[in-house]
Design a protein around this motif. Sequence first.
Motif, PDB file in Angstrom:
ATOM      1  N   GLY A  56     -28.102  -7.625  23.991  1.00  0.00           N
ATOM      2  CA  GLY A  56     -28.211  -7.300  25.496  1.00  0.00           C
ATOM      3  C   GLY A  56     -29.102  -8.104  26.321  1.00  0.00           C
ATOM      4  N   PHE A  57     -30.096  -8.581  25.779  1.00  0.00           N
ATOM      5  CA  PHE A  57     -30.900  -9.671  26.590  1.00  0.00           C
ATOM      6  C   PHE A  57     -30.277 -10.905  26.788  1.00  0.00           C
ATOM      7  N   LYS A  58     -29.386 -11.340  26.008  1.00  0.00           N
ATOM      8  CA  LYS A  58     -28.606 -12.546  26.203  1.00  0.00           C
ATOM      9  C   LYS A  58     -27.669 -12.493  27.459  1.00  0.00           C
ATOM     10  N   VAL A  59     -26.853 -11.022  27.380  1.00  0.00           N
ATOM     11  CA  VAL A  59     -26.066 -10.912  28.408  1.00  0.00           C
ATOM     12  C   VAL A  59     -26.575 -10.594  29.698  1.00  0.00           C
ATOM     13  N   ARG A  60     -27.941  -9.973  29.857  1.00  0.00           N
ATOM     14  CA  ARG A  60     -28.554  -9.810  30.834  1.00  0.00           C
ATOM     15  C   ARG A  60     -29.148 -11.209  31.383  1.00  0.00           C
ATOM     16  N   ARG A  61     -29.722 -12.015  30.607  1.00  0.00           N
ATOM     17  CA  ARG A  61     -30.153 -13.274  31.111  1.00  0.00           C
ATOM     18  C   ARG A  61     -29.121 -14.046  32.039  1.00  0.00           C
ATOM     19  N   TRP A  62     -27.955 -13.998  31.388  1.00  0.00           N
ATOM     20  CA  TRP A  62     -26.598 -14.473  32.008  1.00  0.00           C
ATOM     21  C   TRP A  62     -26.221 -13.936  33.301  1.00  0.00           C
ATOM     22  N   ARG A  63     -26.208 -12.510  33.302  1.00  0.00           N
ATOM     23  CA  ARG A  63     -26.168 -11.888  34.606  1.00  0.00           C
ATOM     24  C   ARG A  63     -27.156 -12.091  35.617  1.00  0.00           C
ATOM     25  N   PRO A  73     -16.987 -13.600  27.085  1.00  0.00           N
ATOM     26  CA  PRO A  73     -16.525 -12.196  27.476  1.00  0.00           C
ATOM     27  C   PRO A  73     -16.635 -11.318  26.309  1.00  0.00           C
ATOM     28  N   LEU A  74     -16.016 -11.840  25.421  1.00  0.00           N
ATOM     29  CA  LEU A  74     -15.833 -10.788  24.056  1.00  0.00           C
ATOM     30  C   LEU A  74     -17.109 -10.494  23.488  1.00  0.00           C
ATOM     31  N   LEU A  75     -18.088 -11.253  23.438  1.00  0.00           N
ATOM     32  CA  LEU A  75     -19.494 -11.293  23.074  1.00  0.00           C
ATOM     33  C   LEU A  75     -20.001  -9.987  23.906  1.00  0.00           C
ATOM     34  N   ALA A  76     -19.935 -10.300  25.405  1.00  0.00           N
ATOM     35  CA  ALA A  76     -20.351  -8.999  26.270  1.00  0.00           C
ATOM     36  C   ALA A  76     -19.734  -7.839  26.078  1.00  0.00           C
ATOM     37  N   ALA A  77     -18.438  -7.636  25.835  1.00  0.00           N
ATOM     38  CA  ALA A  77     -17.629  -6.511  25.542  1.00  0.00           C
ATOM     39  C   ALA A  77     -18.213  -5.912  24.370  1.00  0.00           C
ATOM     40  N   ARG A  78     -18.381  -6.706  23.176  1.00  0.00           N
ATOM     41  CA  ARG A  78     -18.902  -6.251  21.888  1.00  0.00           C
ATOM     42  C   ARG A  78     -20.572  -5.740  21.988  1.00  0.00           C
ATOM     43  N   THR A  79     -21.006  -6.343  22.752  1.00  0.00           N
ATOM     44  CA  THR A  79     -22.373  -5.841  23.076  1.00  0.00           C
ATOM     45  C   THR A  79     -22.470  -4.505  23.711  1.00  0.00           C
ATOM     46  N   VAL A  80     -21.734  -4.283  24.607  1.00  0.00           N
ATOM     47  CA  VAL A  80     -21.458  -2.687  25.104  1.00  0.00           C
ATOM     48  C   VAL A  80     -20.895  -1.889  24.444  1.00  0.00           C
ATOM     49  N   VAL A  81     -20.192  -2.294  23.162  1.00  0.00           N
ATOM     50  CA  VAL A  81     -19.641  -1.249  22.450  1.00  0.00           C
ATOM     51  C   VAL A  81     -20.720  -1.041  21.211  1.00  0.00           C
ATOM     52  N   LEU A  82     -21.442  -2.229  21.160  1.00  0.00           N
ATOM     53  CA  LEU A  82     -22.667  -1.900  19.912  1.00  0.00           C
ATOM     54  C   LEU A  82     -23.950  -0.985  20.670  1.00  0.00           C
ATOM     55  N   ALA A  83     -23.701  -1.081  21.992  1.00  0.00           N
ATOM     56  CA  ALA A  83     -24.876  -0.215  22.626  1.00  0.00           C
ATOM     57  C   ALA A  83     -24.531   1.232  22.492  1.00  0.00           C
ATOM     58  N   GLN A  84     -23.128   1.599  23.039  1.00  0.00           N
ATOM     59  CA  GLN A  84     -22.592   2.809  22.978  1.00  0.00           C
ATOM     60  C   GLN A  84     -22.757   3.279  21.325  1.00  0.00           C
ATOM     61  N   CYS A 141     -25.668  -4.946  30.486  1.00  0.00           N
ATOM     62  CA  CYS A 141     -24.289  -5.659  30.584  1.00  0.00           C
ATOM     63  C   CYS A 141     -23.674  -5.087  31.740  1.00  0.00           C
ATOM     64  N   LYS A 142     -23.935  -4.268  32.766  1.00  0.00           N
ATOM     65  CA  LYS A 142     -23.422  -3.754  33.685  1.00  0.00           C
ATOM     66  C   LYS A 142     -23.485  -4.797  35.016  1.00  0.00           C
ATOM     67  N   LEU A 143     -22.379  -5.271  35.502  1.00  0.00           N
ATOM     68  CA  LEU A 143     -22.508  -6.143  36.679  1.00  0.00           C
ATOM     69  C   LEU A 143     -22.849  -5.528  37.785  1.00  0.00           C
ATOM     70  N   PRO A 144     -23.568  -6.234  38.800  1.00  0.00           N
ATOM     71  CA  PRO A 144     -23.874  -5.956  40.002  1.00  0.00           C
ATOM     72  C   PRO A 144     -22.902  -5.679  40.854  1.00  0.00           C
ATOM     73  N   PRO A 145     -22.730  -4.660  41.790  1.00  0.00           N
ATOM     74  CA  PRO A 145     -21.641  -4.873  42.805  1.00  0.00           C
ATOM     75  C   PRO A 145     -21.772  -6.044  43.678  1.00  0.00           C
ATOM     76  N   GLU A 146     -20.728  -6.660  43.744  1.00  0.00           N
ATOM     77  CA  GLU A 146     -20.519  -8.023  44.743  1.00  0.00           C
ATOM     78  C   GLU A 146     -20.814  -7.602  46.049  1.00  0.00           C
ATOM     79  N   ASP A 147     -21.116  -8.412  47.001  1.00  0.00           N
ATOM     80  CA  ASP A 147     -21.201  -8.273  48.313  1.00  0.00           C
ATOM     81  C   ASP A 147     -20.045  -8.801  48.744  1.00  0.00           C
ATOM     82  N   MET A 148     -18.946  -8.265  49.014  1.00  0.00           N
ATOM     83  CA  MET A 148     -17.521  -8.923  49.355  1.00  0.00           C
ATOM     84  C   MET A 148     -17.561  -8.366  50.921  1.00  0.00           C
TER      85      MET A 148
END
Length: 167
Positions: A56-63, A73-84, A141-148
Amino acid sequence: MRTIRPAWLGATAVVLAVAGWIATELTARASMALPVLPLSSLITMGLIVVVCLFLGFKVRRWRDGKRDRHLDPLLAARTVVLAQACAYAGAVLFGWHAGILFDQLPTISLRAELGVIWHIGIMMAGGLVMVVTGFVVERFCKLPPEDMEPPVKPRDKREGHGEEEFA
Protein backbone atom coordinates in the motif's frame (compact mmCIF):
# COMPACT_ATOMS: atom_id res chain seq x y z
CA MET A 1 -13.81 -2.29 -8.72
CA ARG A 2 -16.03 -1.52 -5.75
CA THR A 3 -14.71 -0.19 -2.49
CA ILE A 4 -15.06 -1.94 0.85
CA ARG A 5 -18.60 -1.65 2.13
CA PRO A 6 -18.73 -1.15 5.90
CA ALA A 7 -22.25 -2.60 5.98
CA TRP A 8 -20.98 -5.85 4.42
CA LEU A 9 -18.13 -6.00 6.92
CA GLY A 10 -20.61 -5.52 9.74
CA ALA A 11 -22.93 -8.17 8.34
CA THR A 12 -20.00 -10.57 7.98
CA ALA A 13 -18.98 -9.95 11.59
CA VAL A 14 -22.53 -10.49 12.86
CA VAL A 15 -23.05 -13.71 10.90
CA LEU A 16 -19.71 -15.08 12.12
CA ALA A 17 -20.51 -13.99 15.68
CA VAL A 18 -23.66 -16.11 15.56
CA ALA A 19 -21.68 -18.98 14.06
CA GLY A 20 -19.00 -18.63 16.76
CA TRP A 21 -21.62 -18.60 19.48
CA ILE A 22 -23.30 -21.73 18.06
CA ALA A 23 -19.94 -23.49 17.68
CA THR A 24 -19.06 -22.67 21.30
CA GLU A 25 -22.38 -24.03 22.52
CA LEU A 26 -21.91 -27.23 20.55
CA THR A 27 -18.31 -27.74 21.70
CA ALA A 28 -19.29 -27.07 25.33
CA ARG A 29 -22.03 -29.71 25.14
CA ALA A 30 -19.52 -32.18 23.72
CA SER A 31 -17.00 -31.27 26.47
CA MET A 32 -14.51 -30.04 23.89
CA ALA A 33 -12.17 -27.04 24.04
CA LEU A 34 -13.26 -23.59 22.93
CA PRO A 35 -12.94 -23.06 19.15
CA VAL A 36 -10.46 -20.20 19.51
CA LEU A 37 -7.50 -19.69 17.20
CA PRO A 38 -4.12 -20.16 18.87
CA LEU A 39 -2.06 -17.08 19.65
CA SER A 40 0.49 -18.21 17.06
CA SER A 41 -2.03 -17.22 14.39
CA LEU A 42 -1.25 -13.61 15.32
CA ILE A 43 2.06 -14.10 13.53
CA THR A 44 0.24 -14.91 10.29
CA MET A 45 -2.17 -12.04 10.80
CA GLY A 46 0.76 -9.71 11.43
CA LEU A 47 2.56 -10.85 8.28
CA ILE A 48 -0.56 -10.22 6.20
CA VAL A 49 -0.88 -6.73 7.69
CA VAL A 50 2.81 -5.93 7.08
CA VAL A 51 2.72 -7.11 3.44
CA CYS A 52 -0.51 -5.24 2.83
CA LEU A 53 0.93 -2.03 4.31
CA PHE A 54 4.21 -2.42 2.40
CA LEU A 55 2.44 -2.76 -0.93
CA GLY A 56 0.00 0.00 0.00
CA PHE A 57 2.80 2.44 0.81
CA LYS A 58 4.45 1.57 -2.50
CA VAL A 59 1.28 2.47 -4.40
CA ARG A 60 0.70 5.57 -2.26
CA ARG A 61 4.22 6.85 -2.88
CA TRP A 62 3.67 6.53 -6.63
CA ARG A 63 0.23 8.14 -6.38
CA ASP A 64 1.65 11.12 -4.46
CA GLY A 65 4.09 11.95 -7.23
CA LYS A 66 7.32 10.04 -6.52
CA ARG A 67 7.30 8.35 -9.88
CA ASP A 68 10.96 7.55 -10.30
CA ARG A 69 9.96 3.96 -11.07
CA HIS A 70 7.17 2.56 -13.17
CA LEU A 71 4.25 1.15 -11.15
CA ASP A 72 2.80 -2.02 -12.55
CA PRO A 73 -0.99 -1.52 -12.77
CA LEU A 74 -1.48 -5.21 -11.98
CA LEU A 75 0.45 -4.74 -8.72
CA ALA A 76 -1.80 -1.83 -7.80
CA ALA A 77 -4.93 -3.87 -8.55
CA ARG A 78 -3.62 -6.81 -6.54
CA THR A 79 -2.85 -4.48 -3.66
CA VAL A 80 -6.47 -3.30 -3.60
CA VAL A 81 -7.70 -6.88 -3.67
CA LEU A 82 -5.31 -7.79 -0.84
CA ALA A 83 -6.56 -4.83 1.19
CA GLN A 84 -10.16 -5.89 0.72
CA ALA A 85 -9.36 -9.50 1.59
CA CYS A 86 -7.51 -8.33 4.68
CA ALA A 87 -10.53 -6.31 5.81
CA TYR A 88 -12.97 -9.17 5.27
CA ALA A 89 -10.69 -11.70 6.95
CA GLY A 90 -10.41 -9.35 9.91
CA ALA A 91 -14.20 -9.06 10.08
CA VAL A 92 -14.47 -12.87 10.04
CA LEU A 93 -11.92 -13.26 12.84
CA PHE A 94 -13.45 -10.46 14.89
CA GLY A 95 -16.98 -11.79 14.51
CA TRP A 96 -16.06 -15.39 15.29
CA HIS A 97 -14.24 -14.47 18.48
CA ALA A 98 -16.92 -11.95 19.48
CA GLY A 99 -19.48 -14.77 19.38
CA ILE A 100 -17.24 -16.92 21.57
CA LEU A 101 -16.73 -14.03 24.00
CA PHE A 102 -20.48 -13.41 24.12
CA ASP A 103 -21.00 -17.05 25.07
CA GLN A 104 -18.29 -16.91 27.75
CA LEU A 105 -19.38 -13.63 29.41
CA PRO A 106 -21.79 -15.27 31.91
CA THR A 107 -19.01 -17.57 33.14
CA ILE A 108 -16.38 -14.90 33.75
CA SER A 109 -17.16 -14.66 37.46
CA LEU A 110 -16.84 -18.44 37.81
CA ARG A 111 -13.39 -18.61 36.21
CA ALA A 112 -10.31 -18.78 38.39
CA GLU A 113 -8.14 -17.43 35.61
CA LEU A 114 -9.09 -15.05 32.82
CA GLY A 115 -6.44 -16.23 30.35
CA VAL A 116 -9.00 -17.51 27.86
CA ILE A 117 -10.92 -14.23 27.94
CA TRP A 118 -7.70 -12.29 27.30
CA HIS A 119 -6.86 -14.71 24.50
CA ILE A 120 -10.23 -14.07 22.86
CA GLY A 121 -9.82 -10.31 23.29
CA ILE A 122 -6.38 -10.37 21.68
CA MET A 123 -7.73 -12.28 18.70
CA MET A 124 -10.58 -9.76 18.36
CA ALA A 125 -8.05 -6.92 18.45
CA GLY A 126 -6.04 -8.64 15.72
CA GLY A 127 -9.19 -8.84 13.59
CA LEU A 128 -9.82 -5.13 14.10
CA VAL A 129 -6.24 -4.31 13.10
CA MET A 130 -6.77 -6.26 9.88
CA VAL A 131 -10.02 -4.41 9.13
CA VAL A 132 -8.42 -1.00 9.71
CA THR A 133 -5.39 -1.96 7.62
CA GLY A 134 -7.66 -3.02 4.77
CA PHE A 135 -9.51 0.32 4.85
CA VAL A 136 -6.31 2.36 5.01
CA VAL A 137 -4.52 0.50 2.21
CA GLU A 138 -7.57 0.69 -0.01
CA ARG A 139 -7.57 4.47 0.45
CA PHE A 140 -3.86 4.51 -0.44
CA CYS A 141 -4.70 2.96 -3.79
CA LYS A 142 -7.46 5.39 -4.67
CA LEU A 143 -6.50 7.91 -7.31
CA PRO A 144 -7.40 11.53 -6.61
CA PRO A 145 -9.94 13.11 -8.95
CA GLU A 146 -8.27 14.88 -11.82
CA ASP A 147 -8.89 18.57 -12.30
CA MET A 148 -10.11 18.53 -15.83
CA GLU A 149 -11.71 21.44 -17.57
CA PRO A 150 -15.13 20.72 -18.98
CA PRO A 151 -14.92 19.60 -22.58
CA VAL A 152 -15.34 22.32 -25.17
CA LYS A 153 -18.70 22.01 -26.82
CA PRO A 154 -18.37 21.93 -30.61
CA ARG A 155 -20.38 24.58 -32.36
CA ASP A 156 -23.23 23.56 -34.53
CA LYS A 157 -22.80 24.36 -38.20
CA ARG A 158 -26.22 25.96 -38.24
CA GLU A 159 -25.06 28.77 -35.99
CA GLY A 160 -23.42 30.25 -39.11
CA HIS A 161 -20.77 32.53 -37.64
CA GLY A 162 -19.09 33.90 -40.77
CA GLU A 163 -20.45 31.18 -43.04
CA GLU A 164 -22.23 32.05 -46.26
CA GLU A 165 -25.44 30.46 -47.28
CA PHE A 166 -25.83 29.46 -50.91
CA ALA A 167 -29.22 29.67 -52.55
